[in-house]
Write an enzyme that holds these catalytic residues in place. Structure first.
Site, PDB file in Angstrom:
ATOM      1  N   GLU A  35       1.259  -1.192  -0.401  1.00  0.00           N
ATOM      2  CA  GLU A  35      -0.061  -0.033   0.324  1.00  0.00           C
ATOM      3  C   GLU A  35       1.189   1.294   0.038  1.00  0.00           C
ATOM      4  OE1 GLU A  35      -2.607   2.972  -0.125  1.00  0.00           O
ATOM      5  OE2 GLU A  35      -3.302   0.719  -0.173  1.00  0.00           O
ATOM      6  N   GLU A  37      -0.415   4.185   0.441  1.00  0.00           N
ATOM      7  CA  GLU A  37      -0.930   5.574   1.171  1.00  0.00           C
ATOM      8  C   GLU A  37      -1.789   5.456   2.383  1.00  0.00           C
ATOM      9  OE1 GLU A  37      -3.154   8.852  -0.743  1.00  0.00           O
ATOM     10  OE2 GLU A  37      -3.611   7.210  -2.940  1.00  0.00           O
ATOM     11  N   ILE A  42      -9.042   4.422  -0.360  1.00  0.00           N
ATOM     12  CA  ILE A  42     -10.008   4.933  -0.181  1.00  0.00           C
ATOM     13  C   ILE A  42     -11.333   5.337   0.744  1.00  0.00           C
ATOM     14  CG2 ILE A  42     -11.755   7.080  -2.143  1.00  0.00           C
ATOM     15  CD1 ILE A  42      -8.678   7.670  -2.264  1.00  0.00           C
ATOM     16  N   SER A 182     -25.614  13.554 -10.445  1.00  0.00           N
ATOM     17  CA  SER A 182     -26.213  12.690  -8.966  1.00  0.00           C
ATOM     18  C   SER A 182     -26.289  11.694  -8.882  1.00  0.00           C
ATOM     19  CB  SER A 182     -27.563  13.356  -9.857  1.00  0.00           C
ATOM     20  OG  SER A 182     -28.248  12.854 -10.943  1.00  0.00           O
ATOM     21  N   ALA A 184     -25.062   8.091  -6.225  1.00  0.00           N
ATOM     22  CA  ALA A 184     -24.559   8.759  -4.884  1.00  0.00           C
ATOM     23  C   ALA A 184     -23.048   9.732  -4.152  1.00  0.00           C
ATOM     24  CB  ALA A 184     -23.769   6.740  -4.855  1.00  0.00           C
ATOM     25  N   ALA A 269     -19.054  15.076  -9.431  1.00  0.00           N
ATOM     26  CA  ALA A 269     -18.886  13.862  -9.055  1.00  0.00           C
ATOM     27  C   ALA A 269     -19.067  12.933 -10.362  1.00  0.00           C
ATOM     28  CB  ALA A 269     -19.868  13.710  -8.202  1.00  0.00           C
ATOM     29  N   GLY A 271     -18.234   9.972 -12.071  1.00  0.00           N
ATOM     30  CA  GLY A 271     -17.836   9.000 -12.186  1.00  0.00           C
ATOM     31  C   GLY A 271     -16.694   8.372 -11.735  1.00  0.00           C
ATOM     32  N   HIS A 445     -43.078  -6.084  15.842  1.00  0.00           N
ATOM     33  CA  HIS A 445     -44.348  -4.867  15.269  1.00  0.00           C
ATOM     34  C   HIS A 445     -43.390  -4.626  16.673  1.00  0.00           C
ATOM     35  CE1 HIS A 445     -47.351  -2.162  15.039  1.00  0.00           C
ATOM     36  NE2 HIS A 445     -47.807  -2.540  16.231  1.00  0.00           N
TER      37      HIS A 445
END
Length: 466
Positions: A35, A37, A42, A182, A184, A269, A271, A445
């Site tokens: 790894e 980072e 992320i 638009s 997630a 945002a 993709g 319930h």
């Protein structure tokens, strides 16, 4: 530098990579993970987890503003943005430390640096321009993930035009914000900043927001967001961004008309693209299609002994999908009996906005397009006692069944806590349950989950409370 030998080397310690490493170690494979980072990738450090911490803070702020509705008095409610961000980063930090502990617990060797394929069965690891490790293994798994996509003329500068990273650690609260996309990620940030008072505009090039969701659920969410004060433009596009001193002027094309919108900040945002560069794919049999590695049902690439999982490969690009892929791939390598390829139709999708959105399986439209004759059930939150008691009576549960076999083809929800509820339908699809089993299941319930039962009953004309 002597080569270190392992059974499996995993390149990338995001949710898919580190889970695969743990499972491999459990199965007795000598395992290393590389790894460059942060352990957890992320998702844990800059995605799934810290964004949920921010959204939880926004939810609490929203509830405090409704205090009188619940019998409390809370005057001049405000927030401290620096503390909101610090809490989010602290949550990520704790989980990062947790992943490190899991690596030690399972005796997975952690190698700090950038890993790349360096010949058959070999991974070279570099750090600060120097080679720090030479790893050999019969099996190599690529789990390098993905990054935010940029479009021509729409590039992030980290100051005025943000990706998800900058949007998570704002130095100051923007008064106005443009979100491009638009899906997630876009809707979650739009929801967070709108809940804290920013004027939010969302632009979506397709004909509806949350375009992967069922059309009815998208329409419901659209109305809910507009009621909160969001401005939503569909079948629209941003054709240019002009940064100013401390704001951005965006050129919008909406309904054939071009207009300009000045905002404090912009969030991209639109993709993701796979991290396929500089990982040694050249001169291998690994194929790349539109920035994503091509794999078969067992996560095998075109190069013998090399596998790929997670956001690096095909959709859906979700952390839980990456984790399951990692486990399936490792168990197949280890020869575990009874391993099944991943069925992406049984992977739930969740969006943690207000109201939340969750789904699994086929939408009504997709089911019909696939040739199914369908029975559709719906149940509104307004008909559920627990939802009313919670003060969360705005929502809908929808089910889609095959009319001839009773197979649950899909389930779609919008409303409070649906990201937790969706797992019930996911289990039902995994067990290949029909309407008969679901109808006979006793739901407790009073709970929100009763709506799941009612939505099944409604598909067959038997709803009891609506």
């Amino acid at each position: 530098m002597a080569a270190q030998s392992f059974d499996l080397v995993v390149v990338g310690a995001g949710p898919g990579g580190y889970v695969a490493a743990i499972r491999a170690a459990q199965l007795g494979l000598r395992t290393a993970i590389v790894e460059r980072e942060h352990l957890g990738g992320i998702c844990l450090n800059w995605g799934c987890i810290p964004t949920k911490a921010l959204l939880r803070s926004a939810e609490v702020f929203h509830l405090m503003q409704r205090a009188e509705e619940f019998g409390f008095k809370a005057e001049k409610v405000s927030f401290d943005l620096e503390k909101l961000v610090r809490r989010s980063r602290d949550v990520a930090g704790k989980l990062n430390a947790g992943v490190r502990h899991l690596m030690r617990k399972h005796k997975v060797a952690v190698v700090d640096g950038h890993g790349r394929l360096a010949g058959k069965g070999n991974v070279a690891v570099e750090k600060d321009g120097k080679q720090v490790a030479d790893l050999t293994a019969k099996h190599i798994m690529l789990a390098t993930g993905a990054r935010a996509r940029e479009l021509p003329g729409l590039k992030a500068d980290g100051k005025l035009v943000w990706t998800y990273k900058e949007a998570m650690v704002p130095a100051a609260m923007p008064k106005s914000l443009l979100v491009i996309g638009s899906g997630a990620i876009g809707i979650e940030f739009a929801s967070f900043y709108r809940s804290l008072g920013a004027e939010v505009t969302v632009v979506e090039v397709l004909d509806r927001i949350l375009p992967v969701e069922d059309e009815e659920i998208s329409a419901f969410a659209h109305k809910a967001f507009e009621k909160q004060g969001m401005k939503l433009h569909v079948k629209a596009e941003v054709t240019g961004l002009k940064p100013g001193r401390n704001n951005v002027t965006a050129t919008l094309k909406v309904g054939g008309k071009t207009d300009e919108l000045a905002v404090d900040r912009v969030i991209l945002a639109v993709g993701i693209v796979g991290n396929v560069e500089n990982i040694g794919l050249e001169d291998t049999g690994v194929k790349v299609d539109r920035t994503h590695v091509v794999v078969d049902e067992w996560c095998r690439t075109g190069e013998a002994g090399v596998y790929a999982i997670g956001d690096l490969v095909g959709p859906p690009w979700l952390a839980h999908k990456a984790m399951h892929e990692g486990v399936v791939c490792v168990e197949r390598i280890a020869g575990v009996e009874g391993v099944h390829p991943l069925d992406t139709g049984n992977i739930p999708g969740c969006t943690y906005c207000q109201p939340q959105v969750a789904s699994v399986g086929l939408t009504e439209q997709a089911a019909k397009a696939a040739g199914h004759e369908v029975k559709v059930g719906r149940f509104p939150f307004l008909g559920n006692g627990k939802a009313i008691a919670l003060g969360e009576a705005d929502g809908l549960v929808k089910t889609v069944f095959d009319a001839s076999t009773g197979e649950l083809l899909g389930a779609h929800m919008v409303g409070a806590e649906v990201t937790e509820l969706i797992q019930g339908y996911t289990i039902a699809r995994t067990l290949e349950s029909t309407e008969a089993e679901l109808m006979q299941t006793v739901f407790p319930h009073p709970t929100l989950s009763e709506m799941m039962h009612e939505a099944v009953l409604d598909a067959y004309g038997r709803a009891l409370h609506f």
